[in-house]
Write a protein that holds these residues in place. Structure first.
Motif, short mmCIF file in Angstrom:
data_model
loop_
_atom_site.label_atom_id
_atom_site.label_comp_id
_atom_site.label_asym_id
_atom_site.label_seq_id
_atom_site.Cartn_x
_atom_site.Cartn_y
_atom_site.Cartn_z
N GLU A 97 37.58 -43.85 -17.23
CA GLU A 97 36.41 -43.02 -16.93
C GLU A 97 35.14 -43.85 -16.87
N ILE A 98 35.02 -44.80 -17.78
CA ILE A 98 33.83 -45.66 -17.83
C ILE A 98 33.74 -46.51 -16.56
N ILE A 99 34.85 -47.15 -16.18
CA ILE A 99 34.87 -48.01 -15.00
C ILE A 99 34.65 -47.19 -13.74
N ALA A 100 35.23 -46.01 -13.67
CA ALA A 100 35.02 -45.14 -12.50
C ALA A 100 33.54 -44.84 -12.33
N ASP A 101 32.84 -44.57 -13.42
CA ASP A 101 31.41 -44.30 -13.34
C ASP A 101 30.63 -45.56 -12.98
N ALA A 102 31.05 -46.70 -13.52
CA ALA A 102 30.36 -47.98 -13.23
C ALA A 102 30.49 -48.35 -11.75
N GLN A 103 31.54 -47.90 -11.10
CA GLN A 103 31.75 -48.24 -9.70
C GLN A 103 31.02 -47.33 -8.72
N THR A 104 30.43 -46.24 -9.21
CA THR A 104 29.68 -45.35 -8.32
C THR A 104 28.29 -45.91 -8.09
N LEU A 105 27.69 -45.51 -7.00
CA LEU A 105 26.36 -46.00 -6.63
C LEU A 105 25.27 -45.26 -7.40
N PRO A 106 24.13 -45.90 -7.61
CA PRO A 106 23.01 -45.22 -8.28
C PRO A 106 22.40 -44.14 -7.39
N PHE A 107 21.64 -43.25 -8.02
CA PHE A 107 21.01 -42.13 -7.32
C PHE A 107 19.56 -42.48 -7.01
N PHE A 108 19.24 -42.80 -5.76
CA PHE A 108 17.89 -43.12 -5.30
C PHE A 108 17.22 -44.22 -6.12
#
Length: 169
Positions: free
Chosen positions: A43-54
């Motif tokens: 779950e942590i890595i999945a979140d780390a791989q998503t792009l930032p929001f603006f």
């Protein structure tokens, strides 16, 4: 980043500095906190791989990263973290923190992380460091204590940086 040591307040303060430095927009959406004892590394890595929001960067903070120490109570999938470290998301600032005196440098993962990450240690302040810390906090607040007042201040509240900050505020 790897932040470790016994001085919890200073670790939290450093995390806040890093967030302020890198997250310029939507701090609440671009700063994610995980507890390694409660959340899976998947779950942590999945979140780390998503792009930032603006924002150019997002910060992922993993507290209680005890898998970096000899007291590993997390049962964490370290292979997944090792793969991520080999190919990290460039827009994610990944911070791991643990409350330990030292890291377990015998572990292959720890050796790799130490070579690739910025590592900061925050142990209990000695007398000189504490004096410098308090002097800096007083200067920021445009306050001055005499030596006698400072001695009484320590006598009444102790030497904890978080307690010192709270009382100065």
């Amino acid at each position: 980043y790897i932040l470790y040591g016994e001085e919890h307040f200073l670790i939290r303060q450093e995390i806040n500095k890093i967030v302020e430095k890198f997250v310029t927009f939507e701090k609440s959406m671009n700063t994610i906190y995980f507890d390694a004892t409660k959340v899976s590394m998947e779950e942590i890595i999945a979140d780390a791989q998503t792009l930032p929001f603006f924002s150019e960067y997002k910060v992922v903070v993993v507290s209680n990263a005890n898998f970096l120490t000899s007291n590993d109570d997390c049962g964490t999938n370290l292979d997944l973290l090792e793969k991520y470290i080999d190919n990290p998301n460039e827009s994610t600032i990944f911070i791991m923190s643990c409350n330990a005196v030292k890291l377990d440098n015998r572990k292959k993962l720890v050796k790799k992380l130490v070579s690739k990450c910025k590592v900061l240690q925050f142990n209990v302040l000695n007398d000189v460091e504490r004096s410098q810390f308090v002097t800096e906090q007083l200067r920021k607040r445009k306050m001055h204590f005499s030596k006698e007042s400072l001695k009484e201040f320590y006598y009444r509240i102790g030497y904890s940086p978080s307690r010192i900050m709270s009382e100065l505020d």
